[in-house]
Motif scaffolding. Structure first.
Motif, PDB file in Angstrom:
ATOM      1  N   VAL A   1      41.752  50.202  39.472  1.00  0.00           N
ATOM      2  CA  VAL A   1      41.784  49.402  38.249  1.00  0.00           C
ATOM      3  C   VAL A   1      43.004  48.498  38.306  1.00  0.00           C
ATOM      4  O   VAL A   1      44.121  48.956  38.567  1.00  0.00           O
ATOM      5  CB  VAL A   1      41.852  50.273  36.988  1.00  0.00           C
ATOM      6  N   LEU A   2      42.794  47.212  38.074  1.00  0.00           N
ATOM      7  CA  LEU A   2      43.881  46.250  37.876  1.00  0.00           C
ATOM      8  C   LEU A   2      43.742  45.687  36.473  1.00  0.00           C
ATOM      9  O   LEU A   2      42.751  45.009  36.167  1.00  0.00           O
ATOM     10  CB  LEU A   2      43.818  45.124  38.908  1.00  0.00           C
ATOM     11  N   MET A   3      44.717  45.994  35.624  1.00  0.00           N
ATOM     12  CA  MET A   3      44.719  45.466  34.257  1.00  0.00           C
ATOM     13  C   MET A   3      45.767  44.354  34.162  1.00  0.00           C
ATOM     14  O   MET A   3      46.930  44.542  34.523  1.00  0.00           O
ATOM     15  CB  MET A   3      45.005  46.567  33.237  1.00  0.00           C
ATOM     16  N   ILE A   4      45.336  43.193  33.678  1.00  0.00           N
ATOM     17  CA  ILE A   4      46.191  42.015  33.586  1.00  0.00           C
ATOM     18  C   ILE A   4      46.352  41.655  32.114  1.00  0.00           C
ATOM     19  O   ILE A   4      45.372  41.370  31.424  1.00  0.00           O
ATOM     20  CB  ILE A   4      45.580  40.829  34.357  1.00  0.00           C
ATOM     21  N   GLY A   5      47.584  41.698  31.629  1.00  0.00           N
ATOM     22  CA  GLY A   5      47.870  41.385  30.231  1.00  0.00           C
ATOM     23  C   GLY A   5      48.323  39.949  30.084  1.00  0.00           C
ATOM     24  O   GLY A   5      49.326  39.537  30.678  1.00  0.00           O
ATOM     25  N   LEU A   6      47.593  39.162  29.292  1.00  0.00           N
ATOM     26  CA  LEU A   6      47.893  37.757  29.054  1.00  0.00           C
ATOM     27  C   LEU A   6      48.237  37.587  27.577  1.00  0.00           C
ATOM     28  O   LEU A   6      47.361  37.412  26.725  1.00  0.00           O
ATOM     29  CB  LEU A   6      46.703  36.872  29.456  1.00  0.00           C
ATOM     30  N   ASP A   7      49.506  37.642  27.275  1.00  0.00           N
ATOM     31  CA  ASP A   7      49.987  37.644  25.894  1.00  0.00           C
ATOM     32  C   ASP A   7      49.521  36.386  25.152  1.00  0.00           C
ATOM     33  O   ASP A   7      49.685  35.265  25.634  1.00  0.00           O
ATOM     34  CB  ASP A   7      51.521  37.698  25.909  1.00  0.00           C
ATOM     35  N   GLY A   8      48.942  36.597  23.957  1.00  0.00           N
ATOM     36  CA  GLY A   8      48.616  35.491  23.071  1.00  0.00           C
ATOM     37  C   GLY A   8      47.399  34.671  23.446  1.00  0.00           C
ATOM     38  O   GLY A   8      47.166  33.611  22.851  1.00  0.00           O
ATOM     39  N   LEU A   9      46.594  35.125  24.397  1.00  0.00           N
ATOM     40  CA  LEU A   9      45.420  34.351  24.821  1.00  0.00           C
ATOM     41  C   LEU A   9      44.270  34.547  23.840  1.00  0.00           C
ATOM     42  O   LEU A   9      43.674  35.625  23.758  1.00  0.00           O
ATOM     43  CB  LEU A   9      44.989  34.765  26.227  1.00  0.00           C
TER      44      LEU A   9
ATOM     45  N   LEU B   1      43.302  40.516  46.401  1.00  0.00           N
ATOM     46  CA  LEU B   1      42.496  41.732  46.537  1.00  0.00           C
ATOM     47  C   LEU B   1      41.310  41.503  47.466  1.00  0.00           C
ATOM     48  O   LEU B   1      40.936  42.369  48.259  1.00  0.00           O
ATOM     49  CB  LEU B   1      42.014  42.190  45.162  1.00  0.00           C
ATOM     50  N   THR B   2      40.726  40.317  47.376  1.00  0.00           N
ATOM     51  CA  THR B   2      39.590  39.984  48.246  1.00  0.00           C
ATOM     52  C   THR B   2      40.027  39.968  49.704  1.00  0.00           C
ATOM     53  O   THR B   2      39.347  40.523  50.585  1.00  0.00           O
ATOM     54  CB  THR B   2      39.008  38.616  47.841  1.00  0.00           C
ATOM     55  N   ALA B   3      41.170  39.342  49.975  1.00  0.00           N
ATOM     56  CA  ALA B   3      41.660  39.259  51.344  1.00  0.00           C
ATOM     57  C   ALA B   3      41.966  40.638  51.920  1.00  0.00           C
ATOM     58  O   ALA B   3      41.874  40.838  53.141  1.00  0.00           O
ATOM     59  CB  ALA B   3      42.913  38.380  51.397  1.00  0.00           C
ATOM     60  N   ARG B   4      42.303  41.578  51.074  1.00  0.00           N
ATOM     61  CA  ARG B   4      42.628  42.939  51.521  1.00  0.00           C
ATOM     62  C   ARG B   4      41.407  43.845  51.555  1.00  0.00           C
ATOM     63  O   ARG B   4      41.524  45.047  51.801  1.00  0.00           O
ATOM     64  CB  ARG B   4      43.713  43.525  50.614  1.00  0.00           C
ATOM     65  N   GLY B   5      40.234  43.288  51.251  1.00  0.00           N
ATOM     66  CA  GLY B   5      39.005  44.067  51.290  1.00  0.00           C
ATOM     67  C   GLY B   5      38.861  45.057  50.148  1.00  0.00           C
ATOM     68  O   GLY B   5      38.117  46.049  50.277  1.00  0.00           O
ATOM     69  N   LEU B   6      39.530  44.790  49.017  1.00  0.00           N
ATOM     70  CA  LEU B   6      39.555  45.755  47.914  1.00  0.00           C
ATOM     71  C   LEU B   6      38.735  45.323  46.705  1.00  0.00           C
ATOM     72  O   LEU B   6      38.536  46.119  45.783  1.00  0.00           O
ATOM     73  CB  LEU B   6      41.010  45.982  47.462  1.00  0.00           C
ATOM     74  N   ILE B   7      38.273  44.100  46.680  1.00  0.00           N
ATOM     75  CA  ILE B   7      37.723  43.557  45.445  1.00  0.00           C
ATOM     76  C   ILE B   7      36.467  44.304  44.987  1.00  0.00           C
ATOM     77  O   ILE B   7      36.244  44.491  43.786  1.00  0.00           O
ATOM     78  CB  ILE B   7      37.431  42.043  45.587  1.00  0.00           C
ATOM     79  N   ASP B   8      35.636  44.775  45.915  1.00  0.00           N
ATOM     80  CA  ASP B   8      34.366  45.391  45.523  1.00  0.00           C
ATOM     81  C   ASP B   8      34.552  46.728  44.817  1.00  0.00           C
ATOM     82  O   ASP B   8      33.668  47.159  44.078  1.00  0.00           O
ATOM     83  CB  ASP B   8      33.466  45.582  46.749  1.00  0.00           C
ATOM     84  N   ARG B   9      35.677  47.406  45.046  1.00  0.00           N
ATOM     85  CA  ARG B   9      35.888  48.680  44.371  1.00  0.00           C
ATOM     86  C   ARG B   9      36.954  48.595  43.275  1.00  0.00           C
ATOM     87  O   ARG B   9      37.403  49.612  42.765  1.00  0.00           O
ATOM     88  CB  ARG B   9      36.240  49.777  45.372  1.00  0.00           C
ATOM     89  N   THR B  10      37.319  47.354  42.912  1.00  0.00           N
ATOM     90  CA  THR B  10      38.331  47.154  41.880  1.00  0.00           C
ATOM     91  C   THR B  10      37.697  46.740  40.560  1.00  0.00           C
ATOM     92  O   THR B  10      36.909  45.791  40.509  1.00  0.00           O
ATOM     93  CB  THR B  10      39.353  46.090  42.301  1.00  0.00           C
ATOM     94  N   ASN B  11      38.022  47.461  39.509  1.00  0.00           N
ATOM     95  CA  ASN B  11      37.676  47.067  38.153  1.00  0.00           C
ATOM     96  C   ASN B  11      38.829  46.221  37.621  1.00  0.00           C
ATOM     97  O   ASN B  11      39.945  46.725  37.431  1.00  0.00           O
ATOM     98  CB  ASN B  11      37.482  48.295  37.264  1.00  0.00           C
ATOM     99  N   ILE B  12      38.572  44.937  37.410  1.00  0.00           N
ATOM    100  CA  ILE B  12      39.588  44.038  36.881  1.00  0.00           C
ATOM    101  C   ILE B  12      39.385  43.937  35.377  1.00  0.00           C
ATOM    102  O   ILE B  12      38.291  43.635  34.899  1.00  0.00           O
ATOM    103  CB  ILE B  12      39.503  42.653  37.530  1.00  0.00           C
ATOM    104  N   ILE B  13      40.445  44.223  34.635  1.00  0.00           N
ATOM    105  CA  ILE B  13      40.393  44.191  33.175  1.00  0.00           C
ATOM    106  C   ILE B  13      41.436  43.192  32.683  1.00  0.00           C
ATOM    107  O   ILE B  13      42.634  43.368  32.912  1.00  0.00           O
ATOM    108  CB  ILE B  13      40.654  45.580  32.577  1.00  0.00           C
ATOM    109  N   ILE B  14      40.961  42.131  32.041  1.00  0.00           N
ATOM    110  CA  ILE B  14      41.835  41.115  31.445  1.00  0.00           C
ATOM    111  C   ILE B  14      41.924  41.397  29.954  1.00  0.00           C
ATOM    112  O   ILE B  14      40.893  41.501  29.280  1.00  0.00           O
ATOM    113  CB  ILE B  14      41.273  39.698  31.650  1.00  0.00           C
TER     114      ILE B  14
END
Length: 427
Positions: free
Chosen positions: A37-45, A230-243
């Motif tokens: 899981v990669l969670m990305i916090g974008l304040d005020g969006l 993440l794509t370049a490292r071959g990880l994107i398919d098993r990563t849940n990205i949460i914005i």
């Protein structure tokens, strides 16, 4: 639908079976297939901002995942309350961060960045998701998320940082990606990173301005760098990205303000929002603490005194707010209508906003202008769906599901999480 926890356990089991059957052959490098899981916090969006401005990476992420029209922040719609609710799955009345600078009756003290509040465990209740992960053997790397500087019963994230506001955003991206260059068994499976940029810009310029557009484009590019890494490292398919964002932003002007001391006698009330570094300023709300006589006197004077101001006594606030913490909930809560600001007649407004303030948040969390952004893409999220809005206290449970963790007790609703994930996280 397939339960992701059982699916990943099955994959692991088959891998072990295959390795034992081929024990006579030379050992191959172990490649983890466990979810990330990669969670990305974008304040005020604001959730509508990526439709109004150039944001190709966020739009593409939404197209392959889940994007509700809005996510409800907790009340008050401020940064500390909401990023910590996202981390813990708790309302402020349960985790204690009832504002950006809460006052605690039992301590007779106001939380402050300057007196070590971010590192003081007295202020931070609940169990953040990174602590849940570490307790269950899942490594975490947390870059500047609120509450991540605190040790919980001797446990911290595997990687954490004291907040440095001036750290360039590109350096934050580079460090997060560097975590995934470590050997597989040393990589985090939970990563989180925070960017303040949109909030910082729109406080001064306001939403719906070219400056907001430039800020949105910049954070969109940062998100793109993380996805590409993440794509370049071959990880994107098993990563849940949460914005996620913490809140939206309303248009304000310094002229649309109400001086509360011209409406009511505030003597006997301690108001943290008027006692900070710059003294009284311009606020979407104020919290008052005092004895019953002072509270009743101010309430009687303020109730109905101005059409742009609402006032509530302790225990009489709307049921959706959930910030009546036993030691920190206010005796009197005074709230401006979105677009208006509260002040005092002796305020020096040349301090923090010398060029003027054109954006504010902290208003009723169910007002459209306060809506927060949510985008989820990856194994637990159905493709291209737009569910109804939901409360941000449900995000903790989504992350726990994605990582196969047993969650702590939260204020989230498993049925809501099941709806958002299309049943991949069963209720």
């Amino acid at each position: 639908m397939t339960n992701p926890r059982l699916f990943f356990r099955a994959i692991t089991g088959f891998a072990l079976l295959a390795l034992s059957a081929c024990a006579h052959t030379p050992a191959l490098p172990v490649v983890s297939e466990e979810p990330i899981v990669l969670m990305i916090g974008l304040d005020g969006l604001r959730p509508d901002a990526i439709d109004r401005w150039d944001a190709p990476n966020l739009r593409a992420l939404a197209a392959r995942g889940v994007r509700p029209q809005s996510m409800y922040p907790v009340m008050p719609s401020k940064t500390f309350t909401n990023f910590y609710s996202l981390a813990t799955g708790l309302y402020p009345q349960h985790h204690g961060m009832v504002s950006n600078a809460p006052y605690d009756r039992s301590y007779d003290e106001v939380f402050s960045n300057r007196n070590g509040g971010p590192q003081d465990p007295r202020w931070w209740g609940g169990e953040p998701i990174w602590i849940t992960a570490e307790q269950q053997g899942v490594r975490s790397g947390i870059m500047f998320w609120l509450g991540s500087e605190i040790e919980h019963d001797g446990i911290r994230p595997t990687v954490w940082h004291t907040y440095v506001h001036e750290m360039p955003y590109e350096d934050r991206v580079a460090e997060v990606l560097s975590w995934f260059d470590a050997p597989a068994d040393q990589q985090p499976r939970l990563a989180a990173v925070y960017f303040d940029h949109v909030d910082t810009i729109t406080h001064g310029a306001g939403p719906f301005t070219p400056e907001e557009g430039e800020a949105v484009s910049r954070v969109d590019a940062l998100v793109g760098e993380l996805i590409d890494g993440l794509t370049a490292r071959g990880l994107i398919d098993r990563t849940n990205i949460i914005i996620v964002s913490d809140h939206g932003m309303a248009e304000v002007t310094m002229e649309r303000s109400v001086a509360l001391d011209t409406l009511a006698d505030l003597d006997g009330l301690f108001i943290p929002e008027f006692s900070g570094r710059y003294g009284p300023g311009l606020e979407p709300y104020v919290m008052g603490y005092g004895d019953s006589a002072a509270v009743e006197r101010a309430y009687a004077a303020l109730d109905g005194a101005n059409e742009h101001v609402s006032v509530y006594r302790r225990g009489e606030m709307p049921g959706t707010w959930h910030f009546d913490h036993p030691d920190r909930g206010p005796d009197l809560f005074i709230l401006a209508e979105p677009g208006w600001l509260l002040t005092r007649s002796d305020a020096d407004l040349s301090g923090p906003w010398p060029a003027g303030m054109h954006g504010a948040h902290g208003y009723d969390s169910r007002d459209e202008s306060m809506g927060a952004t949510f985008i989820g893409a990856g194994p637990i999220f159905p493709r291209g769906t737009q569910p109804d809005a939901f409360e941000n206290v449900n995000v903790y449970l989504m992350i726990a599901c994605a990582l196969g963790l047993d969650p702590a007790v939260t204020d989230g609703d498993p049925a809501v999480v099941a709806r958002i994930t299309g049943g991949r996280c069963p209720a």
